[in-house]
Design a protein around this motif. Sequence first.
Motif, short mmCIF file in Angstrom:
data_model
loop_
_atom_site.label_atom_id
_atom_site.label_comp_id
_atom_site.label_asym_id
_atom_site.label_seq_id
_atom_site.Cartn_x
_atom_site.Cartn_y
_atom_site.Cartn_z
N PRO A 62 0.83 -1.20 0.00
CA PRO A 62 0.00 0.00 0.00
C PRO A 62 0.87 1.26 0.00
O PRO A 62 1.88 1.34 0.71
CB PRO A 62 -0.81 -0.13 1.29
N VAL A 63 0.47 2.25 -0.81
CA VAL A 63 1.22 3.50 -0.89
C VAL A 63 0.77 4.40 0.25
O VAL A 63 -0.39 4.80 0.30
CB VAL A 63 0.99 4.19 -2.25
N PRO A 64 1.65 4.75 1.19
CA PRO A 64 1.23 5.43 2.41
C PRO A 64 1.08 6.95 2.21
O PRO A 64 1.61 7.53 1.27
CB PRO A 64 2.38 5.15 3.38
N PHE A 65 0.33 7.57 3.12
CA PHE A 65 0.30 9.02 3.21
C PHE A 65 1.60 9.47 3.87
O PHE A 65 1.68 9.64 5.08
CB PHE A 65 -0.91 9.49 4.01
N ALA A 66 2.62 9.64 3.06
CA ALA A 66 3.95 10.00 3.54
C ALA A 66 4.70 10.61 2.38
O ALA A 66 4.33 10.42 1.21
CB ALA A 66 4.68 8.75 4.05
N PRO A 67 5.77 11.35 2.64
CA PRO A 67 6.58 11.87 1.53
C PRO A 67 7.11 10.74 0.67
O PRO A 67 7.63 9.75 1.17
CB PRO A 67 7.71 12.61 2.26
N LEU A 68 6.95 10.89 -0.64
CA LEU A 68 7.32 9.85 -1.59
C LEU A 68 8.45 10.34 -2.49
O LEU A 68 8.45 11.49 -2.92
CB LEU A 68 6.11 9.47 -2.45
#
Length: 280
Positions: A62-68
């Motif tokens: 899962p792609v998190p709510f965080a700096p990518l």
Amino acid sequence: MPESIFLPEGERFMPTEHARGPWDPQALHGGATAALMTAAFQRVEPGAELQIARLGFELLRPVPFAPLECSVRIVRAGRRVQELAGELRAGEDLICRASALRVQEVPGELPASATAATEQAMPGPDVGTAVRFALDDPTRASFAASAMEMRWLDDPWAMGPGRVWMRLRHPLLPGEALTPLTRLAATADFGNGVSAALPFERFLFINADLTIHLQRQPRGEWIGLDARTLLHDGGTGLAESVIHDVHGVLGRAFQTLVVQPRRARDQALVIDSAPPTTLP
């Protein structure tokens, strides 16, 4: 509320609520991820004069709510064929692997029989019904409900194949114009939701990948999906979408699905999905 899907933070990208997906309130929609990686591929030089014929995305977690952090590179250089590779990371975690194949365009003045349309175009977005739609909660900001405008040609809440037109309401990044190919990548990841064959409150049918094959480059803001989900007991799940723009068919998208029943306690946590809202 921010007016873009991501906000730049130096060399990284911070998601906004417009990037949210349906499966986990702390995870992004695959379409937001695909659009971000596609935009990065389009900026790669040399070779931008070649046409992107295939895009692939492996959603490893899962792609998190965080700096990518997004990185892309040329794997195979060439004047007629070029292969690109990309990665999306959150800190040290590899979240998504991506690939793109760029090729020399088909020469003009081919025989008419070679370029004749073999599939019927969808009715245009002007005849669709405007609906604020999401699998989970269409009243909450998310990639489906607030980032995407939808015009449905079929009942959005019916199980089975579905047809819909979509266009992004917001740019990926502040002040950055959306390209038709970025719009297409964002839309193609909706195939499994558009053609949901199982009730969302009882089953998970998350796509583990997304592969897009293009016959030609998209034109304009609207991208249409004619999608269906194929499931087999003891086999695998597949969502297949024929991709359109207002000029006709332009490609196909495929998603491998991970299908399983929700646990009883998880079913209790799923927000009761409100009926899709028809807009004026």
